[in-house]
Write an enzyme that holds these catalytic residues in place. Structure first.
Site, short mmCIF file in Angstrom:
data_model
loop_
_atom_site.label_atom_id
_atom_site.label_comp_id
_atom_site.label_asym_id
_atom_site.label_seq_id
_atom_site.Cartn_x
_atom_site.Cartn_y
_atom_site.Cartn_z
N THR A 1 1.31 -4.45 4.14
CA THR A 1 1.07 -4.78 5.56
C THR A 1 0.42 -6.15 5.72
OG1 THR A 1 -1.07 -3.67 5.48
CG2 THR A 1 0.83 -2.37 6.22
N ASP A 2 -0.22 -6.66 4.65
CA ASP A 2 -0.97 -7.91 4.81
C ASP A 2 -0.10 -9.06 5.31
OD1 ASP A 2 -3.19 -6.58 3.95
OD2 ASP A 2 -3.37 -7.61 2.03
N THR B 1 0.82 -1.22 0.00
CA THR B 1 0.00 0.00 0.00
C THR B 1 0.85 1.27 0.00
OG1 THR B 1 -1.89 -1.06 1.02
CG2 THR B 1 -1.66 1.29 1.42
N SER C 1 1.41 -7.69 -1.07
CA SER C 1 2.22 -8.58 -0.23
C SER C 1 1.74 -10.04 -0.14
CB SER C 1 2.44 -7.98 1.16
OG SER C 1 1.28 -8.04 1.93
N1 ASP Z 1 -3.25 -3.80 2.27
C1 ASP Z 1 -1.98 -4.19 1.91
C2 ASP Z 1 -0.88 -3.21 2.32
O1 ASP Z 1 -0.94 -2.67 3.29
C3 ASP Z 1 -1.75 -4.69 0.59
C4 ASP Z 1 -0.50 -5.47 0.68
O2 ASP Z 1 -0.23 -6.05 1.72
O3 ASP Z 1 0.25 -5.46 -0.29
O4 ASP Z 1 0.09 -2.97 1.68
#
Ligand code: ASP
Length: 333
Positions: free
Chosen positions: A88-89, A13, A56
């Site tokens: 973050t995932d 993100t 991710s």
């Molecule tokens: N929601 C996710 C992020 O925070 C998407 C990911 O993990 O790529 O980046």
């Protein structure tokens, strides 16, 4: 002279942008992330590299082994520390894997964003600045891999993503954060505990390990399917401190005769029990019949530890001893 910090961008993100009514996708490389935070120039001499540009969930263990090589190379070339920008995932999993395979004193800090750059109040720039501050901070040496989000510092071994979109999405369990930031200063209030670096060949083939959950009324048939599908290990998130219905327990015990079966808690935190309940399917029963306790590791982390152990060629005794050492690094004689 400012310390040299290597920044590796993996996507996520923090690096997402988009146009019109549709959602965002990974688009921004490492240079764009760094240019958006001019204050970095006061903290460190940053060298940025776009290493991957992924959402991710697409990050793999070979990606992380390649990243570990790149971090080691940067440190060998004089970097004081490294920062990884990441979705973050799966950030907690990446941090945990890096913490298991990097035998470095240099601080390695994983960060990202909950609010992408197109939203009001994106948190990526502040997180990146804090991450570089921590990677450049002398007392952070020897603390292993850390996650920085929302003005907090988390140890890789404890951190979990616990919210879908709240910027305060990360927490550490069973312990809280190691530290925080105040007016740009790094505050370290805790120590993560002894590290357990694993020797895994960087070109080792990933080994499939299934992560399953005990649920009310389920008959446990996924355990059979996991074995039929060729999974070489199973981590079962049991109820509470390590329980399953007796018919699921029987399947787990059968599986443990074929592959390592580790039991974690579906609660996501707290130490697994060892000697409290004695019904069929309790922790006493499952441990006596060959299951391995995840100790206080949650299911995601236990799965990665088992995966890395299997990739290293560890035998059953080594797998058991390694999990046991996580619970109590120096068992009483
Ligand atoms: N929601 C996710 C992020 O925070 C998407 C990911 O993990 O790529 O980046």
């Amino acid at each position: 002279m400012l310390p040299k910090i290597a920044v590796f961008a993996m996507g996520g993100t923090i690096a997402m942008a988009g146009q019109g009514a549709r959602g965002v996708t990974p688009s921004l490389g490492a240079d764009a992330l760094v240019e958006a935070v001019p204050q970095l120039a006061e903290v460190a001499a940053v060298e940025a590299e776009t290493f991957r540009l992924l959402p991710s969930p697409e990050v793999t263990i070979p990606d992380l082994f390649a990243l570990a090589d790149a971090i080691e190379h940067a440190v060998a070339q004089g970097a004081h520390g490294a920062v990884v920008t990441h979705g973050t995932d799966t950030m907690e999993e990446t941090a945990f894997v890096l913490d298991r395979i990097l035998a470095l004193d240099a601080p390695v800090v994983v960060t990202g964003a909950m609010r992408n750059p197109t939203l009001a109040g994106p948190d990526g720039p502040a997180n990146l600045l804090n991450a570089v501050r921590l990677a450049a901070h002398g007392p952070a040496r020897g603390l292993g891999v850390m996650v920085v989000m929302n003005d907090e510092i988390h140890a890789a071994r404890f951190v979990q993503k616990a919210e879908t979109s709240n910027p305060a999405a990360f927490r550490s369990r069973p312990l809280g954060p190691l530290g925080w930031f105040a007016e740009g200063a790094v505050r370290l209030g805790g120590l993560p505990g002894p590290r357990h670096a694993l020797a895994v060949a960087r070109d080792a083939e990933p080994v499939p390990v299934a992560l399953l959950t005990v649920t009310l009324g389920d008959d446990g048939r996924l355990i059979d399917h996991a074995l039929d599908a060729g999974y070489r290990g199973i981590v079962m998130e049991c109820t509470g401190g390590g329980h399953a219905a007796h018919w699921v327990a029987d399947k787990l015990v059968d599986a443990a005769g074929r592959v390592p079966v580790v039991m974690a808690s579906r609660t996501g935190a707290g130490e697994m029990l060892r000697r409290t309940y004695d019904f069929k399917g309790s922790e006493i029963d499952l441990l006596a019949r060959g299951l391995i306790s995840a100790g206080w590791l949650d299911g995601l982390k236990a799965r990665l530890l088992l995966t890395l152990l299997l990739m290293s060629g560890a035998d059953d005794a080594t797998i058991r001893a390694t999990f046991a050492a996580w619970v109590d690094p120096a068992p009483a004689p």
